[in-house]
Write a protein that holds these residues in place. Structure first.
Motif, PDB file in Angstrom:
ATOM      1  N   SER A  16       0.533  -1.206  -0.015  1.00 33.39           N
ATOM      2  CA  SER A  16       0.507   0.373  -0.034  1.00 33.39           C
ATOM      3  C   SER A  16       0.540   1.800   0.069  1.00 33.39           C
ATOM      4  CB  SER A  16      -0.789   0.243   1.674  1.00 33.39           C
ATOM      5  OG  SER A  16      -1.554   1.391   1.772  1.00 33.39           O
ATOM      6  N   GLY A  17       0.329   2.610  -0.915  1.00 31.58           N
ATOM      7  CA  GLY A  17       1.190   3.608  -0.262  1.00 31.58           C
ATOM      8  C   GLY A  17       0.798   5.035   0.146  1.00 31.58           C
ATOM      9  N   GLN A  18      -0.414   3.907   1.293  1.00 35.39           N
ATOM     10  CA  GLN A  18      -0.452   5.144   2.321  1.00 35.39           C
ATOM     11  C   GLN A  18       0.462   5.571   2.828  1.00 35.39           C
ATOM     12  OE1 GLN A  18      -3.147   3.046   4.962  1.00 35.39           O
ATOM     13  NE2 GLN A  18      -2.701   4.474   6.702  1.00 35.39           N
ATOM     14  N   LEU A  19       0.797   4.865   4.087  1.00 34.32           N
ATOM     15  CA  LEU A  19       2.196   5.782   4.622  1.00 34.32           C
ATOM     16  C   LEU A  19       2.968   6.719   4.230  1.00 34.32           C
ATOM     17  CD1 LEU A  19       3.373   2.577   7.149  1.00 34.32           C
ATOM     18  CD2 LEU A  19       1.455   3.992   7.305  1.00 34.32           C
ATOM     19  N   GLU A  20       3.317   6.338   2.685  1.00 30.35           N
ATOM     20  CA  GLU A  20       4.045   7.519   2.211  1.00 30.35           C
ATOM     21  C   GLU A  20       3.345   8.578   1.778  1.00 30.35           C
ATOM     22  OE1 GLU A  20       4.529   4.489   1.325  1.00 30.35           O
ATOM     23  OE2 GLU A  20       6.467   3.527   1.661  1.00 30.35           O
ATOM     24  N   GLY A  21       2.279   7.914   1.703  1.00 25.83           N
ATOM     25  CA  GLY A  21       0.822   9.220   1.140  1.00 25.83           C
ATOM     26  C   GLY A  21       0.599   9.717   2.048  1.00 25.83           C
ATOM     27  N   GLU A  22       0.904   9.422   3.659  1.00 25.28           N
ATOM     28  CA  GLU A  22       0.743  10.314   4.492  1.00 25.28           C
ATOM     29  C   GLU A  22       1.339  11.586   4.602  1.00 25.28           C
ATOM     30  OE1 GLU A  22      -0.893   8.361   8.299  1.00 25.28           O
ATOM     31  OE2 GLU A  22      -1.462   6.628   7.448  1.00 25.28           O
ATOM     32  N   ILE A  23       2.878  11.016   4.337  1.00 25.30           N
ATOM     33  CA  ILE A  23       3.868  11.969   4.451  1.00 25.30           C
ATOM     34  C   ILE A  23       3.511  13.285   3.608  1.00 25.30           C
ATOM     35  CG2 ILE A  23       6.072  12.980   3.650  1.00 25.30           C
ATOM     36  CD1 ILE A  23       7.048  10.002   4.472  1.00 25.30           C
ATOM     37  N   PHE A  24       2.721  13.186   2.577  1.00 24.16           N
ATOM     38  CA  PHE A  24       3.004  13.903   1.625  1.00 24.16           C
ATOM     39  C   PHE A  24       1.275  14.517   1.568  1.00 24.16           C
ATOM     40  CE2 PHE A  24       5.305  14.996  -1.716  1.00 24.16           C
ATOM     41  CZ  PHE A  24       6.520  13.532  -1.759  1.00 24.16           C
ATOM     42  N   ALA A  25       0.304  13.697   2.387  1.00 28.67           N
ATOM     43  CA  ALA A  25      -1.030  14.881   3.299  1.00 28.67           C
ATOM     44  C   ALA A  25      -0.190  15.597   3.814  1.00 28.67           C
ATOM     45  CB  ALA A  25      -2.170  13.808   3.535  1.00 28.67           C
ATOM     46  N   THR A  26       0.822  15.305   5.000  1.00 34.54           N
ATOM     47  CA  THR A  26       0.783  16.397   6.106  1.00 34.54           C
ATOM     48  C   THR A  26       2.098  17.416   5.064  1.00 34.54           C
ATOM     49  OG1 THR A  26       2.691  14.577   6.808  1.00 34.54           O
ATOM     50  CG2 THR A  26       0.381  15.105   7.717  1.00 34.54           C
ATOM     51  N   ALA A  27       2.202  17.424   4.060  1.00 38.61           N
ATOM     52  CA  ALA A  27       2.491  18.540   3.327  1.00 38.61           C
ATOM     53  C   ALA A  27       1.682  19.528   2.331  1.00 38.61           C
ATOM     54  CB  ALA A  27       4.394  17.811   2.713  1.00 38.61           C
ATOM     55  N   LEU A  28       1.724  18.774   1.457  1.00 36.02           N
ATOM     56  CA  LEU A  28       0.173  18.837  -0.058  1.00 36.02           C
ATOM     57  C   LEU A  28      -1.462  18.885   0.476  1.00 36.02           C
ATOM     58  CD1 LEU A  28       2.025  17.152  -3.148  1.00 36.02           C
ATOM     59  CD2 LEU A  28       3.013  19.331  -1.528  1.00 36.02           C
ATOM     60  N   ILE A  88      -3.537  14.594  -1.130  1.00 33.24           N
ATOM     61  CA  ILE A  88      -3.737  13.579  -1.990  1.00 33.24           C
ATOM     62  C   ILE A  88      -3.606  12.695  -2.545  1.00 33.24           C
ATOM     63  CG2 ILE A  88      -1.165  15.247  -1.383  1.00 33.24           C
ATOM     64  CD1 ILE A  88      -1.555  11.366  -1.319  1.00 33.24           C
ATOM     65  N   TYR A  89      -3.208  12.055  -3.874  1.00 29.94           N
ATOM     66  CA  TYR A  89      -4.596  10.397  -3.802  1.00 29.94           C
ATOM     67  C   TYR A  89      -3.107  10.060  -4.975  1.00 29.94           C
ATOM     68  CZ  TYR A  89      -5.022  11.665  -8.992  1.00 29.94           C
ATOM     69  OH  TYR A  89      -4.430  11.667 -10.318  1.00 29.94           O
ATOM     70  N   THR A  90      -2.813   8.458  -4.629  1.00 27.52           N
ATOM     71  CA  THR A  90      -1.719   7.660  -5.059  1.00 27.52           C
ATOM     72  C   THR A  90      -2.426   6.831  -6.096  1.00 27.52           C
ATOM     73  OG1 THR A  90      -1.994   5.612  -4.129  1.00 27.52           O
ATOM     74  CG2 THR A  90      -0.218   7.062  -3.627  1.00 27.52           C
ATOM     75  N   PHE A  91      -2.025   5.942  -6.860  1.00 24.84           N
ATOM     76  CA  PHE A  91      -3.464   5.553  -7.545  1.00 24.84           C
ATOM     77  C   PHE A  91      -1.662   4.192  -8.840  1.00 24.84           C
ATOM     78  CE2 PHE A  91      -5.713   4.820 -12.029  1.00 24.84           C
ATOM     79  CZ  PHE A  91      -5.716   3.299 -11.922  1.00 24.84           C
ATOM     80  N   GLY A  92      -1.648   3.407  -8.114  1.00 25.82           N
ATOM     81  CA  GLY A  92      -0.735   2.134  -8.455  1.00 25.82           C
ATOM     82  C   GLY A  92      -0.842   1.310  -8.104  1.00 25.82           C
ATOM     83  N   PRO A  93       0.583   0.302  -9.064  1.00 22.08           N
ATOM     84  CA  PRO A  93       0.264  -1.189  -8.088  1.00 22.08           C
ATOM     85  C   PRO A  93       0.580  -1.249  -6.590  1.00 22.08           C
ATOM     86  CG  PRO A  93       1.728  -1.143 -10.035  1.00 22.08           C
ATOM     87  CD  PRO A  93       1.747   0.165  -9.655  1.00 22.08           C
ATOM     88  N   THR A  94      -0.227  -2.506  -5.974  1.00 21.87           N
ATOM     89  CA  THR A  94       0.290  -2.570  -4.689  1.00 21.87           C
ATOM     90  C   THR A  94       0.394  -4.457  -4.311  1.00 21.87           C
ATOM     91  OG1 THR A  94      -1.554  -3.073  -4.219  1.00 21.87           O
ATOM     92  CG2 THR A  94      -0.775  -0.715  -3.740  1.00 21.87           C
ATOM     93  N   MET A 126      -4.600  -0.266  -6.652  1.00 19.81           N
ATOM     94  CA  MET A 126      -4.738   0.484  -5.970  1.00 19.81           C
ATOM     95  C   MET A 126      -5.029   2.394  -6.055  1.00 19.81           C
ATOM     96  SD  MET A 126      -5.299  -0.279  -1.357  1.00 19.81           S
ATOM     97  CE  MET A 126      -3.441  -0.531  -1.378  1.00 19.81           C
ATOM     98  N   ILE A 127      -5.988   2.860  -5.520  1.00 13.29           N
ATOM     99  CA  ILE A 127      -5.643   4.427  -5.465  1.00 13.29           C
ATOM    100  C   ILE A 127      -6.689   4.536  -3.851  1.00 13.29           C
ATOM    101  CG2 ILE A 127      -7.306   6.436  -5.990  1.00 13.29           C
ATOM    102  CD1 ILE A 127      -8.689   2.776  -7.672  1.00 13.29           C
ATOM    103  N   GLU A 128      -5.153   6.014  -3.942  1.00 12.84           N
ATOM    104  CA  GLU A 128      -5.554   5.690  -2.366  1.00 12.84           C
ATOM    105  C   GLU A 128      -4.974   6.711  -1.879  1.00 12.84           C
ATOM    106  OE1 GLU A 128      -2.911   3.063   0.581  1.00 12.84           O
ATOM    107  OE2 GLU A 128      -2.025   2.726  -1.388  1.00 12.84           O
TER     108      GLU A 128
END
Ligand code: 4AD
Ligand code: MG
Length: 464
Positions: free
Chosen positions: A207-219, A222-228, A245-247
């Motif tokens: 899942s890209g979620q944890l890295e996604g949280e880094i970017f949500a607390t900056a930008l 956000i969303y990610t859309f890629g293979p998991t 997955m779209i996250e």
């Protein structure tokens, strides 16, 4: 002369006139006075009827090689058709054979292939009507995903595929290594990963979620859309080892905001597909495995409010159902597919959210409720399928999060950066993951998840 696509013709976007069309022959019928070719160019369900006068220059010599699967290029006139069931036909004035398809060995003769058979020939499967339709819908839906978020001011973040953190804490990860498997270096009986490519253990992301949280607390949004990737031994019609997955992840969002976004998102995607893929949806409706009211149901979903139900309430509903479940129902258990199906297919009869699950059956990052027993989780369930989205509000309190990591015996040192996000300007935030292939099953009515991804990977299979 302008080159046109059959999709444009079927959608009435082309007026009669002289054009070029290129594609693959579906059928070729010859008679004394006139010949017909049903041509597909990959852009539409319904092919274009080519009409050929047998006296056409060079036709008699080419005709035996114009077989099912052959690639051809034609010039001619798009004209109103006298035949029933089609608006246009194409009167050929010039015909070129571009690439032959040997009639003896070409596996995709006109009709009647099972989905199982087509799964064995992934290199030709997209040429069949069913899979052409599936993969056009997949492409349209991908577009719509980016558009939905773009229009709402979200930024698209590309999270890594190779990672050293296990987001779901479930340990179902594929290892990434260049170590010599016949001669693995060991120190004190344990694999010495310091000699590996990354000088540490590495895996494919779940899942890209944890890295996604880094970017949500900056930008912010956000969303990610890629293979998991998940190395679970789940040989079902709903699981893949590689899926998309779209996250989305949003700062300053709570569970309610998250549920609203998830609902708006699903409705938007369904509506987009219904609007842009009318021919494909009509085609699916005619498949024997698709319910007669499939499209009607989807239209209803677009116009209805999703039901929300607490996990605790859902358990009561299941207990009172009078159903014999294979897995007995009690507070604290994880919902199995049979329970999800009862709730959404029979009880609610539509899409629903189940929220506030017991903390022991959910991931470490979910925000603990004041009762100390449940977490602010949300799963979206849909009829026929069960879970399509998993999400939550995240634990933004540093000390509570650290306690959860310890409680669940996760390797604390791996999460130092994730914990730091809770020290520097921490905010309530939330997000979710939509399984793209689950969504595609839902909207197309396809029954097996292996039939909505171009190259399915599942236990025992990674060909092509
Ligand atoms: O519920 P899951 O495991 O949630 C997460 O991964 C969170 N990190 C998402 C988030 O909050 N950002 O997975 C999310 C969705 C599921 O609801 C399901 O639709 C799909 O991903 N999914 C799978 N699809 C195909 N094959 C599998 N093995 C899947 N596992 C999960
Ligand atoms: Mg889940």
């Amino acid at each position: 002369m302008q080159k046109i696509s059959i999709r444009q013709v079927n959608q009435d976007k082309i007026s009669v006139g002289s054009y070029i069309v290129e594609g693959w022959v579906r059928t070729h019928r010859q008679s004394k006075n006139v010949s017909f070719i049903d041509l597909s160019d990959g852009t539409a369900v319904k092919g274009l009827q080519l009409v050929i006068n047998p006296t056409l220059e060079g036709y008699q010599e080419l005709a035996p090689r114009i077989t099912t699967g052959a690639a051809i290029r034609v010039e001619g006139q798009l004209a109103a058709s006298p035949a029933k069931g089609q608006k246009f036909e194409f009167q050929v004035t010039k015909l070129e054979l571009v690439g032959e398809a040997d009639a003896e060995s070409y596996p995709l003769q006109k009709k009647g292939h099972t989905l199982e058979f087509l799964r064995e020939i992934l290199h030709l499967r997209p040429r069949s009507n069913t899979f052409g339709a599936v993969f056009r819908v997949r492409s349209e839906a991908s577009m719509a995903i980016n558009k939905f978020f773009y229009d709402r001011g979200f930024y698209y973040v590309h999270t890594p595929i190779i990672t050293s953190s296990d987001c779901e804490g479930a340990g179902a990860m594929f290892r990434v290594t260049t170590l010599d498997l016949a001669n693995v270096p060991k120190t004190a009986g344990k694999v010495d990963f310091s000699q590996d490519f990354f000088k540490a253990e590495a895996s494919l992301t779940v899942s890209g979620q944890l890295e996604g949280e880094i970017f949500a607390t900056a930008l912010n949004k956000i969303y990610t859309f890629g293979p998991t990737f998940r190395a679970e031994n789940s040989n079902t019609t709903r699981h893949l080892s590689e899926f998309w997955m779209i996250e989305p992840e949003m700062a300053f969002y709570n569970l309610q905001d998250n549920m609203q976004l998830a609902q708006d998102f699903i409705k938007y995607l369904i509506k987009w597909v219904l609007d842009t893929c009318q021919e494909e949806m009509q085609f699916f409706l005619e498949r024997e495995w698709v319910a007669k009211d499939h499209v009607q149901n989807l239209e209803h979903v677009v116009n209805s409010q999703f039901t929300a139900m607490d996990y605790t309430e859902a358990i009561k509903v299941l207990e009172k159902s009078g159903k014999k479940f294979e897995f007995p129902v009690h507070w604290g258990m994880d919902l199995q597919s049979e329970h999800e199906r009862y709730l959404t297919d029979e009880y609610v009869k539509g899409p629903m959210f189940v929220v506030n699950y017991p903390k022991d059956i959910k991931a470490f990052y979910m925000k603990v409720n004041d009762d100390g027993k449940t977490v602010r989780a949300m799963d979206t369930l849909v009829p026929r399928l069960g879970e399509i989205i998993g999400g939550s509000q995240r634990e933004e309190r540093h000390d509570v999060l650290l306690e959860r990591i310890r409680e669940m015996k996760l390797p604390e040192e791996n999460y130092w950066w994730y914990l730091q996000l809770r020290k520097f300007g921490t905010v309530p935030h939330a997000g979710f993951g939509l399984g793209f292939e689950r969504f595609l099953m839902y909207v197309t009515g396809m029954q097996n998840i292996r039939d909505v991804i171009p190259f399915p990977r599942y236990p025992g299979y990674s060909k092509f």
